[in-house]
Design a protein around this motif. Structure first.
Motif, PDB file in Angstrom:
ATOM      1  N   UNK A 120       0.862  -1.195   0.000  1.00 44.30           N
ATOM      2  CA  UNK A 120       0.000   0.000   0.000  1.00 44.30           C
ATOM      3  C   UNK A 120       0.899   1.245   0.000  1.00 44.30           C
ATOM      4  N   UNK A 121       1.693   1.455  -1.056  1.00 40.87           N
ATOM      5  CA  UNK A 121       2.642   2.563  -1.049  1.00 40.87           C
ATOM      6  C   UNK A 121       1.987   3.927  -0.870  1.00 40.87           C
ATOM      7  N   UNK A 122       0.750   4.072  -1.313  1.00 39.51           N
ATOM      8  CA  UNK A 122       0.063   5.354  -1.187  1.00 39.51           C
ATOM      9  C   UNK A 122      -0.429   5.621   0.237  1.00 39.51           C
ATOM     10  N   UNK A 123      -0.337   4.636   1.127  1.00 42.91           N
ATOM     11  CA  UNK A 123      -0.717   4.836   2.525  1.00 42.91           C
ATOM     12  C   UNK A 123       0.455   5.363   3.362  1.00 42.91           C
ATOM     13  N   UNK A 124       1.642   5.336   2.833  1.00 41.21           N
ATOM     14  CA  UNK A 124       2.838   5.728   3.606  1.00 41.21           C
ATOM     15  C   UNK A 124       2.752   7.192   4.022  1.00 41.21           C
ATOM     16  N   UNK A 125       3.006   7.465   5.302  1.00 42.81           N
ATOM     17  CA  UNK A 125       3.002   8.826   5.813  1.00 42.81           C
ATOM     18  C   UNK A 125       1.616   9.426   5.992  1.00 42.81           C
ATOM     19  N   UNK A 126       0.584   8.592   5.990  1.00 45.07           N
ATOM     20  CA  UNK A 126      -0.786   9.066   6.170  1.00 45.07           C
ATOM     21  C   UNK A 126      -1.436   8.347   7.347  1.00 45.07           C
ATOM     22  N   UNK A 127      -2.540   8.916   7.840  1.00 41.93           N
ATOM     23  CA  UNK A 127      -3.250   8.284   8.948  1.00 41.93           C
ATOM     24  C   UNK A 127      -3.900   6.980   8.485  1.00 41.93           C
ATOM     25  N   UNK A 128      -3.669   5.929   9.249  1.00 35.75           N
ATOM     26  CA  UNK A 128      -4.228   4.613   8.972  1.00 35.75           C
ATOM     27  C   UNK A 128      -5.038   4.183  10.190  1.00 35.75           C
TER      28      UNK A 128
END
Length: 196
Positions: A120-128
């Motif tokens: 999930x490279x687009x989730x990196x550095x974002x709220x999960x």
């Protein structure tokens, strides 16, 4: 989730306290100790049970939900939700760094550990946000990035009478000093359906 559960609740305790856990407004900033991890035997031949987890009771029919943000950059940096019965029976799920890419993954341990990952490279550095729901003899784990759709991560067995605890967790198997900012930690009713 309907019911916020404060991280300083008397019902919650640290399994393996981290290097630090500092309140920052409504968040809790957790810093890992060196080479902390949860794993049992499979492939590697070792048992590690020194990752950090803040756990509270998870009765059947309830769910735990954790939201976090972290700058994962070392191999196996990870954070998310842990559901634990004992040292040989547990599930962890969340974001983990592998081969330089953020992955959504889970480890289910029943005597020995397994491991599943999806990039999930687009989730990196974002709220999960990761949610684990306990219903009947099953544990349903879902995750989403910010306000995106929920994704099914894992559907795993969990005995209905098992005395499980659950909460936030983080590890850094290859280093010290991973900082995870936990911005949500709540308990509420379990999901009633497998498919949302």
């Amino acid at each position: 989730m309907d019911t916020p559960h404060p991280v300083d609740s008397p019902d919650a305790f640290w399994l393996n306290p981290p290097a630090s856990a500092v309140p920052d407004g409504d968040a809790l900033v957790v810093t890992t100790r060196e080479r902390s991890d949860f794993w049992r035997t499979t492939g590697y031949g070792f048992v590690r049970d020194d990752g950090h987890a803040l756990l509270a009771p998870l009765p059947e029919g309830t769910a735990v939900e954790v939201t976090f943000l972290a700058a994962f950059d070392a191999l196996y940096d990870q954070a998310g939700v842990m559901v634990r019965v004992d040292e040989a029976t547990w599930t962890k799920a969340g974001i983990e760094m592998s081969d330089g890419v953020a992955h959504l993954g889970a480890v289910v341990t029943r005597g020995v550990s397994d491991w599943s990952l999806a990039p999930v490279p687009d989730w990196h550095g974002r709220h999960v946000t990761v949610r684990a729901s306990r219903s009947g003899d099953a544990l349903t784990v879902r995750a989403r990035c910010e306000d995106g759709p929920w994704r099914l991560v894992r559907y795993a067995p969990l005995a209905p009478d098992a005395p499980a605890r659950a909460g936030l967790y983080c590890c850094s198997p290859e280093r010290a000093g991973l900082q995870v900012r936990f911005t949500g930690f709540a308990f509420g009713p379990a999901d009633t359906a497998l498919h949302l």
